[in-house]
Design a protein around this motif. Structure first.
Motif, PDB file in Angstrom:
ATOM      1  N   ASN A 232       0.826  -1.216   0.000  1.00  0.00           N
ATOM      2  CA  ASN A 232       0.000   0.000   0.000  1.00  0.00           C
ATOM      3  C   ASN A 232       0.859   1.264   0.000  1.00  0.00           C
ATOM      4  N   ALA A 233       2.009   1.193  -0.640  1.00  0.00           N
ATOM      5  CA  ALA A 233       2.936   2.329  -0.685  1.00  0.00           C
ATOM      6  C   ALA A 233       2.288   3.542  -1.347  1.00  0.00           C
ATOM      7  N   ARG A 234       2.773   4.699  -0.932  1.00  0.00           N
ATOM      8  CA  ARG A 234       2.370   5.969  -1.549  1.00  0.00           C
ATOM      9  C   ARG A 234       3.420   6.310  -2.604  1.00  0.00           C
ATOM     10  N   VAL A 235       2.976   6.353  -3.865  1.00  0.00           N
ATOM     11  CA  VAL A 235       3.893   6.443  -5.004  1.00  0.00           C
ATOM     12  C   VAL A 235       3.583   7.703  -5.803  1.00  0.00           C
ATOM     13  N   ALA A 236       4.634   8.427  -6.194  1.00  0.00           N
ATOM     14  CA  ALA A 236       4.462   9.591  -7.070  1.00  0.00           C
ATOM     15  C   ALA A 236       5.167   9.348  -8.390  1.00  0.00           C
ATOM     16  N   ASP A 237       4.497   9.720  -9.469  1.00  0.00           N
ATOM     17  CA  ASP A 237       5.101   9.753 -10.802  1.00  0.00           C
ATOM     18  C   ASP A 237       5.400  11.220 -11.080  1.00  0.00           C
ATOM     19  N   LEU A 238       6.663  11.581 -10.949  1.00  0.00           N
ATOM     20  CA  LEU A 238       7.098  12.978 -11.011  1.00  0.00           C
ATOM     21  C   LEU A 238       7.498  13.331 -12.439  1.00  0.00           C
ATOM     22  N   VAL A 285      -4.377  10.894  -7.348  1.00  0.00           N
ATOM     23  CA  VAL A 285      -4.251  12.350  -7.446  1.00  0.00           C
ATOM     24  C   VAL A 285      -3.475  12.641  -8.726  1.00  0.00           C
ATOM     25  N   ILE A 286      -4.095  13.341  -9.655  1.00  0.00           N
ATOM     26  CA  ILE A 286      -3.458  13.662 -10.940  1.00  0.00           C
ATOM     27  C   ILE A 286      -3.594  15.163 -11.123  1.00  0.00           C
ATOM     28  N   ARG A 287      -2.471  15.873 -11.098  1.00  0.00           N
ATOM     29  CA  ARG A 287      -2.557  17.332 -11.023  1.00  0.00           C
ATOM     30  C   ARG A 287      -1.386  18.005 -11.740  1.00  0.00           C
ATOM     31  N   PRO A 288      -1.626  19.233 -12.231  1.00  0.00           N
ATOM     32  CA  PRO A 288      -0.499  20.039 -12.701  1.00  0.00           C
ATOM     33  C   PRO A 288       0.228  20.628 -11.508  1.00  0.00           C
ATOM     34  N   GLY A 289       1.517  20.869 -11.661  1.00  0.00           N
ATOM     35  CA  GLY A 289       2.241  21.448 -10.540  1.00  0.00           C
ATOM     36  C   GLY A 289       3.694  21.714 -10.864  1.00  0.00           C
ATOM     37  N   ASP A 290       4.315  22.396  -9.945  1.00  0.00           N
ATOM     38  CA  ASP A 290       5.748  22.668 -10.004  1.00  0.00           C
ATOM     39  C   ASP A 290       6.458  21.500  -9.338  1.00  0.00           C
ATOM     40  N   GLY A 291       6.494  20.374 -10.038  1.00  0.00           N
ATOM     41  CA  GLY A 291       7.072  19.168  -9.464  1.00  0.00           C
ATOM     42  C   GLY A 291       6.346  18.792  -8.181  1.00  0.00           C
ATOM     43  N   LEU A 292       7.117  18.469  -7.151  1.00  0.00           N
ATOM     44  CA  LEU A 292       6.549  18.098  -5.856  1.00  0.00           C
ATOM     45  C   LEU A 292       6.539  19.269  -4.883  1.00  0.00           C
ATOM     46  N   ALA A 293       6.696  20.485  -5.395  1.00  0.00           N
ATOM     47  CA  ALA A 293       6.553  21.654  -4.528  1.00  0.00           C
ATOM     48  C   ALA A 293       5.150  21.638  -3.927  1.00  0.00           C
ATOM     49  N   GLY A 294       5.061  21.817  -2.642  1.00  0.00           N
ATOM     50  CA  GLY A 294       3.768  21.773  -1.975  1.00  0.00           C
ATOM     51  C   GLY A 294       3.391  20.398  -1.458  1.00  0.00           C
ATOM     52  N   GLN A 295       4.116  19.356  -1.872  1.00  0.00           N
ATOM     53  CA  GLN A 295       3.870  18.017  -1.330  1.00  0.00           C
ATOM     54  C   GLN A 295       4.317  17.985   0.130  1.00  0.00           C
ATOM     55  N   GLU A 296       3.522  17.364   0.973  1.00  0.00           N
ATOM     56  CA  GLU A 296       3.876  17.281   2.386  1.00  0.00           C
ATOM     57  C   GLU A 296       5.205  16.552   2.560  1.00  0.00           C
ATOM     58  N   PRO A 297       6.090  17.068   3.412  1.00  0.00           N
ATOM     59  CA  PRO A 297       7.344  16.351   3.679  1.00  0.00           C
ATOM     60  C   PRO A 297       7.067  14.955   4.224  1.00  0.00           C
ATOM     61  N   GLN A 298       7.892  14.000   3.816  1.00  0.00           N
ATOM     62  CA  GLN A 298       7.813  12.616   4.278  1.00  0.00           C
ATOM     63  C   GLN A 298       6.411  12.026   4.092  1.00  0.00           C
ATOM     64  N   LEU A 331       9.993  12.239   0.399  1.00  0.00           N
ATOM     65  CA  LEU A 331      10.102  10.831   0.769  1.00  0.00           C
ATOM     66  C   LEU A 331      10.267  10.647   2.276  1.00  0.00           C
ATOM     67  N   VAL A 332       9.719   9.543   2.765  1.00  0.00           N
ATOM     68  CA  VAL A 332       9.985   9.147   4.143  1.00  0.00           C
ATOM     69  C   VAL A 332      11.420   8.638   4.238  1.00  0.00           C
ATOM     70  N   VAL A 333      11.948   8.602   5.447  1.00  0.00           N
ATOM     71  CA  VAL A 333      13.256   7.984   5.649  1.00  0.00           C
ATOM     72  C   VAL A 333      13.151   6.511   5.264  1.00  0.00           C
ATOM     73  N   GLY A 334      14.039   6.066   4.411  1.00  0.00           N
ATOM     74  CA  GLY A 334      13.963   4.708   3.889  1.00  0.00           C
ATOM     75  C   GLY A 334      13.228   4.614   2.566  1.00  0.00           C
ATOM     76  N   GLY A 335      12.538   5.697   2.173  1.00  0.00           N
ATOM     77  CA  GLY A 335      11.867   5.721   0.879  1.00  0.00           C
ATOM     78  C   GLY A 335      12.877   5.820  -0.256  1.00  0.00           C
ATOM     79  N   ALA A 336      12.407   5.609  -1.489  1.00  0.00           N
ATOM     80  CA  ALA A 336      13.338   5.526  -2.612  1.00  0.00           C
ATOM     81  C   ALA A 336      12.840   6.293  -3.829  1.00  0.00           C
ATOM     82  N   LEU A 337      13.791   6.925  -4.487  1.00  0.00           N
ATOM     83  CA  LEU A 337      13.580   7.571  -5.781  1.00  0.00           C
ATOM     84  C   LEU A 337      14.171   6.667  -6.855  1.00  0.00           C
ATOM     85  N   TYR A 338      13.367   6.335  -7.865  1.00  0.00           N
ATOM     86  CA  TYR A 338      13.830   5.552  -9.012  1.00  0.00           C
ATOM     87  C   TYR A 338      13.826   6.467 -10.229  1.00  0.00           C
ATOM     88  N   ILE A 339      14.944   6.520 -10.944  1.00  0.00           N
ATOM     89  CA  ILE A 339      15.013   7.372 -12.125  1.00  0.00           C
ATOM     90  C   ILE A 339      15.643   6.618 -13.289  1.00  0.00           C
TER      91      ILE A 339
END
Length: 374
Positions: A232-238, A285-298, A331-339
């Motif tokens: 049930n991970a929280r995933v973002a497509d940036l 959640v599908i939205r226009p934005g300045d990347g993840l600016a405004g996304q809650e930390p962690q 990202l939470v501590v232990g979370g991962a960015l895949y690029i």
């Protein structure tokens, strides 16, 4: 930074996203040429002027209060720049209309000022949408720096608007002045569609979506190596584009929760329509934005990203670096960015400055897929 001085206003303008010691200004000679040309026409205050693809708001901000302005483009950052530049110069944002390129226009317009976009498909779609939106006697004028002005731009104006007269060059900028003629309305060739084998899906792409005719080779390299067993991970497509990374991941991870964000309104429109077609009413959640600016930390466990290496005609890794910083914050501590990225861009060393561990997931002769853990 120099001020933009025109017959309409003198403005202090900034680009978006903001950078320390910004080397580039927020307007160019093509903006100045357009404004000077319009001033020569002496438009009445009630004239309805449509501005298309106003990169950082130079045109709309200059004209505000002088004519009735509508600004439309496909960039969330462009719209944000316009809002910030109006505030910076003490101008009211609610005095103009801002229409994302994904939404219909509401004419008629007496003048149309166009900055020729990098993607000519966007220009074509915008010209098609002008059909039926021009007042009698309207004029359509497109502008660009000569090095960024393809011949095909004039051909599109001829096809959809009327005869085109190219201006003399001024400070390496040129205008294309189109005389409006009656035209048989033409259907839009957009959106386009293409099919994938793995996963076996069809994707829709509006005019300004990156690689709208087929899957780009970077994403093609990335897809087989998306993270598995996400629960049930929280995933973002940036920088989601048409949503292909999130959709492919979601099909394999039915409990994961997804956020898709892009600065292109047409990309967001494409991603939203593709998600609904392939995943039905599954929440996202599908939205226009300045990347993840405004996304809650962690607030995220996984971020997927195929970062851009240019903004309009400006090439560089500053947008990618900013995305990496935003991902780390979200990202939470232990979370991962895949690029995925071109090998020569050296993303491994850049990510190592932000994340506690960076590993190579896979590689092709041209691309590398990296996992960076916070």
């Amino acid at each position: 930074m120099p001020l933009l001085a025109s017959p309409f206003a003198q403005l202090d303008l900034i680009r978006q996203p903001e950078q320390q010691n910004e080397p580039l200004q927020a307007f160019d000679a093509a903006d100045e040429y357009l404004l000077n040309h319009l001033a020569e026409q002496q438009p009445a205050e009630e004239s309805r002027v449509l501005v298309l693809n106003d990169s950082f708001g130079a045109l709309a901000a200059s004209l505000l209060g002088k004519v009735r302005v509508t600004s439309s483009g496909d960039s969330y950052l462009g719209a944000l720049a316009l809002e910030k530049n109006l505030a910076r110069n003490g101008l009211p944002f609610d005095a103009l209309r801002v229409v994302p390129a994904s939404e219909p226009l509401n004419g008629p317009f007496d003048r149309v000022l166009i900055r020729v976009p990098k993607t000519l498909a966007l220009l074509e779609e915008q010209l098609i949408r002008l059909q039926g939106q021009l007042a009698p006697g309207a004029q359509v004028v497109a502008a660009a720096m000569i090095k960024h002005l393809p011949r095909a731009a004039g051909d599109l104006l001829e096809r959809y608007v009327g005869p085109v007269q190219a201006s003399l060059a001024v400070k390496k900028a040129r205008l294309l002045i189109a005389t409006v003629e009656a035209r048989t309305p033409l259907a839009s060739p957009y959106p386009t569609r293409y099919r994938l084998d793995k996963p076996a899906i069809e994707l829709l792409n509006h005019a300004n979506v990156f690689c709208r005719e087929g899957l780009d080779i970077g994403t093609r390299a990335f897809l087989p190596h998306l993270p598995q067993n996400l629960g049930n991970a929280r995933v973002a497509d940036l920088g989601c584009g048409n949503g292909v990374l999130a959709i492919a991941s979601a099909l394999d991870n039915p409990q994961a929760r997804y956020t898709l964000v892009d600065e292109s309104f047409m990309a967001v429109q494409s991603a939203r329509e593709n998600w609904q077609a392939l995943l039905g009413e599954r929440e996202a959640v599908i939205r226009p934005g300045d990347g993840l600016a405004g996304q809650e930390p962690q607030s995220l466990d996984v971020v997927l990203c195929n970062p851009p290496f240019h903004q309009q005609q400006v090439v560089g890794d500053f947008l990618a670096w900013r995305m990496f910083q935003q991902a780390r914050e979200a990202l939470v501590v232990g979370g991962a960015l895949y690029i995925v990225g071109n090998r020569h861009l050296g993303y491994h060393s850049k990510l190592a400055r932000l994340f506690r561990g960076v590993e190579q997931v896979a590689a092709t002769p041209k691309f590398v897929i990296l996992k960076a853990r916070k």
